[in-house]
Design an enzyme around this catalytic site. Structure first.
Site, PDB file in Angstrom:
ATOM      1  N   ARG A 125       8.247  11.379  -6.930  1.00 56.76           N
ATOM      2  CA  ARG A 125       7.181   9.681  -6.824  1.00 56.76           C
ATOM      3  C   ARG A 125       8.376   8.571  -7.089  1.00 56.76           C
ATOM      4  NH1 ARG A 125       6.468   8.984 -11.064  1.00 56.76           N
ATOM      5  NH2 ARG A 125       4.651  10.695 -11.830  1.00 56.76           N
ATOM      6  N   ASP A 161       3.010 -10.912   5.609  1.00 56.54           N
ATOM      7  CA  ASP A 161       2.632 -10.411   6.172  1.00 56.54           C
ATOM      8  C   ASP A 161       3.460  -9.779   7.720  1.00 56.54           C
ATOM      9  OD1 ASP A 161       1.436  -8.473   7.339  1.00 56.54           O
ATOM     10  OD2 ASP A 161      -0.475  -8.338   6.188  1.00 56.54           O
ATOM     11  N   TYR A 209      -5.987 -10.600   7.181  1.00 50.77           N
ATOM     12  CA  TYR A 209      -6.182  -9.275   7.341  1.00 50.77           C
ATOM     13  C   TYR A 209      -7.700  -9.452   6.597  1.00 50.77           C
ATOM     14  CZ  TYR A 209      -6.514  -4.343   7.460  1.00 50.77           C
ATOM     15  OH  TYR A 209      -6.522  -2.889   7.924  1.00 50.77           O
ATOM     16  N   LYS A 246       1.124   0.295  11.956  1.00 49.26           N
ATOM     17  CA  LYS A 246       1.139  -0.428  13.704  1.00 49.26           C
ATOM     18  C   LYS A 246       1.672  -0.456  14.394  1.00 49.26           C
ATOM     19  CE  LYS A 246      -3.257  -1.054  11.061  1.00 49.26           C
ATOM     20  NZ  LYS A 246      -2.734  -2.479  10.062  1.00 49.26           N
TER      21      LYS A 246
END
Ligand SMILES: *Cc1c(COP(=O)(O)O)cnc(C)c1O
Length: 384
Positions: free
Chosen positions: A52, A178, A105, A203
């Site tokens: 982690r 972003d 978004y 994306k």
């Protein structure tokens, strides 16, 4: 020459990793391990303790992400929204206020509106193409962050990153960009004055529609420190298999983006001359309100094209259902071309609000197939 000085394409391929000293593996192996043998208590090899906190496959990707965004530190997450959530909790607290895009978004808007608001983080939407409106939405002493997307989805509105950075910084706020739609190949917000870049690597960076992921890149140790702490403390990290796929995608980002842009420009030309099309929306068009700013801050204008059809909503739905090369699906940024009806699909949840999109709007994620095939497909879908 260090990788940092190299050109974008070279950094995308080489930064973050040197061939494995033991085996010479040219590509970062998938380190499918949760924990690491210690050489005596606290005797960590290269700092690895538990996956982690850090994993070598993730370290390689994070180094490459930092290099392509011209930042000091990169962080990989399980999704774009996990990256965003970590940024908010690391850099904001209850009682703070954030200015967000008025056409953010949908998942980002939901994160602010339904999740962060419950924890005492207020937000005000403002149009990203209106610096004065953003300045007016800032609450002196309360606004700790301005959040921007450019180009936005699906209207491809352009925000002037350098100008927005100035108004944010004048108010003592950080600017988060972003950069999902542009990708780091086309636009590097940190170099334009932004403090934090976030990505849905699902994306363009992943680029093959086969993995969900997110990223944060910063260029300041004082900002990196709380992000690193929260990445580990909250734990929404990308696993080694996902990091491998995302990193593989990143290596070809430059060639893919150039082809996405070539094909998008050809599709724009075709749509612009078509009787059944009422309006084409793409920042490459001189009559696009953000054209000048986009030309200044982006290398090229991107692979997403939106357009409105002359025949209204039913005609738009029919076009979406008739294409054969363009696949009817949500998401974007993969090698394959996608078509969608934002009003009924990605933006259905904002119907009736200020974020509502035109019912006759179609969004294309133009892929890297042969452009003539894409145009022939659109011609048959529009033509009947
Ligand atoms: C998809 C997307 C996100 C969310 O990313 P996930 O990987 O789906 O969590 C955030 N911002 C933009 C602009 C996006 O397109």
């Amino acid at each position: 020459m260090t990788h940092r000085d190299a050109a974008f394409e070279t950094r995308a391929i080489h930064a973050g990793y040197t061939p494995d000293p033991t085996t010479g593996a040219v590509i970062p192996p998938i380190h499918a391990t949760s924990t690491y043998k210690q050489d005596g208590v606290g005797g960590l090899r290269s700092g690895y303790e538990y996956s982690r906190s850090a994993n070598p496959t993730r370290t390689a990707l994070e180094g490459a992400l930092a290099a392509v965004e011209e930042g000091s530190d990169g962080f990989a997450f399980a999704s774009g929204l996990a990256a965003e959530d970590t940024v908010l909790r690391a850099l904001c607290g209850p009682g703070d206020h954030v200015v967000i895009p008025d056409d953010a978004y949908g998942g980002t808007f939901r994160l602010f509106d339904k999740v962060a608001a419950r924890w005492g983080l207020a937000h005000t939407p403002a149009p990203v193409d209106d610096v004065d409106a953003i300045a007016a939405a800032i609450r002196p002493g309360e606004t700790t962050m301005v959040w921007v997307e450019t180009p936005t989805n699906p209207m491809l509105t352009i925000g002037d990153i350098a100008a927005i950075a100035e108004v944010a910084h004048a108010a003592g706020a950080l600017l988060v960009v972003d950069n999902t739609f542009a990708s780091p190949y086309l636009q590097r917000p940190l170099a334009l004055g932004a403090d934090v870049v976030v990505h849905s690597t699902t994306k363009y960076i992943g680029g093959h529609s086969d993995v969900v992921g997110g990223a944060v890149v910063v260029n300041d140790a004082a900002i990196a420190e709380p992000i690193r702490f929260h990445q580990n403390a909250m734990g929404a990290v990308a696993g080694p298999f996902d990091c491998f796929l995302t990193h593989r995608g990143l290596k070809t980002l430059a060639v893919r983006m150039d082809r996405h842009c070539d094909n998008a420009e050809k599709v724009v030309d075709f749509l612009n001359g078509h009787d059944a099309v009422a309006q084409v929306i793409h920042p490459s068009l001189p009559d696009h309100p953000g054209h000048q700013v986009a030309a200044r801050q982006m290398r090229r204008f991107g692979g997403i094209v939106s357009f409105r059809v002359a025949g209204g909503e039913q005609a738009a739905l029919a076009v979406c259902e008739r294409t054969e090369v363009f696949t009817l699906a949500e998401s974007l940024g993969g090698i394959e071309s996608l078509i969608e009806h934002p009003g009924r699909m990605t933006h259905a949840s904002v119907a009736g609000t200020d974020l509502e999109v035109p019912a006759d709007l179609i969004r294309l994620s133009v892929g890297i197939e042969n452009a003539d095939d894409l145009i022939a497909d659109l011609a048959q879908a529009l033509g009947r």
